[in-house]
Structures are given as C-alpha cells and as structure tokens.
Design a protein around this motif. Sequence first.
Motif, PDB file in Angstrom:
ATOM      1  N   ASN A  38       0.933  -1.260  -0.053  1.00 35.83           N
ATOM      2  CA  ASN A  38       0.076  -0.075  -0.127  1.00 35.83           C
ATOM      3  C   ASN A  38       0.939   1.382   0.084  1.00 35.83           C
ATOM      4  O   ASN A  38       1.972   1.260   0.008  1.00 35.83           O
ATOM      5  CB  ASN A  38      -0.907  -0.020   1.117  1.00 35.83           C
ATOM      6  N   LEU A  39       0.262   2.505  -0.243  1.00 34.67           N
ATOM      7  CA  LEU A  39       0.974   3.638  -0.152  1.00 34.67           C
ATOM      8  C   LEU A  39       1.718   3.918   1.121  1.00 34.67           C
ATOM      9  O   LEU A  39       2.889   4.672   0.994  1.00 34.67           O
ATOM     10  CB  LEU A  39      -0.046   4.790  -0.631  1.00 34.67           C
ATOM     11  N   THR A  40       0.926   3.538   2.098  1.00 35.39           N
ATOM     12  CA  THR A  40       1.718   3.868   3.412  1.00 35.39           C
ATOM     13  C   THR A  40       3.050   3.179   3.452  1.00 35.39           C
ATOM     14  O   THR A  40       4.160   3.737   4.017  1.00 35.39           O
ATOM     15  CB  THR A  40       0.823   3.363   4.490  1.00 35.39           C
ATOM     16  N   ASN A  41       3.100   2.003   3.062  1.00 33.12           N
ATOM     17  CA  ASN A  41       4.449   0.830   3.105  1.00 33.12           C
ATOM     18  C   ASN A  41       5.444   1.759   2.175  1.00 33.12           C
ATOM     19  O   ASN A  41       6.632   1.713   2.339  1.00 33.12           O
ATOM     20  CB  ASN A  41       4.022  -0.403   2.689  1.00 33.12           C
ATOM     21  N   PHE A  42       4.893   2.194   0.961  1.00 32.83           N
ATOM     22  CA  PHE A  42       5.835   2.946  -0.017  1.00 32.83           C
ATOM     23  C   PHE A  42       6.599   4.060   0.778  1.00 32.83           C
ATOM     24  O   PHE A  42       7.640   4.069   0.611  1.00 32.83           O
ATOM     25  CB  PHE A  42       5.054   3.634  -1.104  1.00 32.83           C
ATOM     26  N   GLN A  43       5.669   5.000   1.497  1.00 29.67           N
ATOM     27  CA  GLN A  43       6.097   6.100   2.106  1.00 29.67           C
ATOM     28  C   GLN A  43       7.238   5.628   3.382  1.00 29.67           C
ATOM     29  O   GLN A  43       8.239   6.363   3.243  1.00 29.67           O
ATOM     30  CB  GLN A  43       5.144   6.747   2.721  1.00 29.67           C
ATOM     31  N   ARG A  44       6.829   4.495   4.079  1.00 34.36           N
ATOM     32  CA  ARG A  44       8.039   4.107   5.067  1.00 34.36           C
ATOM     33  C   ARG A  44       9.160   3.701   4.472  1.00 34.36           C
ATOM     34  O   ARG A  44      10.213   3.912   4.827  1.00 34.36           O
ATOM     35  CB  ARG A  44       7.347   2.900   5.780  1.00 34.36           C
ATOM     36  N   LYS A  45       9.145   2.792   3.092  1.00 35.11           N
ATOM     37  CA  LYS A  45      10.304   2.478   2.540  1.00 35.11           C
ATOM     38  C   LYS A  45      11.151   3.653   1.854  1.00 35.11           C
ATOM     39  O   LYS A  45      12.348   3.518   1.871  1.00 35.11           O
ATOM     40  CB  LYS A  45      10.110   1.461   1.362  1.00 35.11           C
ATOM     41  N   VAL A  46      10.325   4.619   1.384  1.00 31.86           N
ATOM     42  CA  VAL A  46      11.170   5.695   0.783  1.00 31.86           C
ATOM     43  C   VAL A  46      11.810   6.480   1.913  1.00 31.86           C
ATOM     44  O   VAL A  46      12.791   6.901   2.003  1.00 31.86           O
ATOM     45  CB  VAL A  46       9.960   6.570   0.119  1.00 31.86           C
TER      46      VAL A  46
END
Length: 137
Positions: A38-46
């Motif tokens: 999900n986009l939340t996981n993207f943000q965390r990874k970024v």
Amino acid sequence: MEFNYLGGTNPFRMVIDRENCASVGAPDYFYAIDKPMNLTNFQRKVDAMGYDSLGAFLQDVDLMLRNALIYNSHTSNPYRVAAEEMQKKYKKGAKRTVQVIKKDMDPRHHYFTEKHSYKKRSFTDPNFCRQLDPNRR
C-alpha cells in the motif's frame, strides 16, 4: 489521488494486515493476497531509503495494483474501478519517468528547458558546462 465515489478517500493508503483485515471489511484478504502492499508502506520504505532502484519501487507499485485487482475481482466493484484508474495513471507516469531517466543517463547530452523549448547540449561544450557550474574553469 482521491476517489470521489469512495467518499473522497484513497483506499491504497490503508494498511491491511492479518490483525486488522476483518475489522476493515476484508476478512478473507490473506486467502487471496500473499504479499500486501500500500502507499503507506511505500512512504515508509522511501523514508528509510529502502529502495535500491527505480525498478524495485515500480515492482511494489505493480504489486499493490495487482493485489487490488485480484482481491476486488468484480468489474463493478468501486475499489477495482479505483485500481484500474490508478493503474492507467501509473503506467503513463512510469513510462514518462523511465524515458526521462534514460535521457538523463546519457553522458553525452543534457536536456533542459529554456522558455519552454528543449535544447540539446553536449557536456563537452565548455560554455554549457559553465552554465551548469559557474565555478567550473
């Protein structure tokens, strides 16, 4: 990106895990989906600099959209409609991004805009190099 037909929300921001899947209305989510994204996981990874390449990032986008299409299989499902809409925008944006990166990776040329016109200049041109770095001799 918000979806008016989903109450102005973006369902791709929602984290679905084994603990909350029933409470968010998806009790069977993990029967269909092996690896949620999900986009939340993207943000965390970024934020954690967890992507080592653009390809790795794009694979996660593909995974998120593929998951949404698999879980929301009925064509009239509003979440599927949102996933299809997002997939169209993603493909268009990813294609442009890859094209720009390929151009920028070419060490012989640099593309830049000046009054909305594109000019092609060589890194071997000393005047161009001075424009990029005024301290360059």
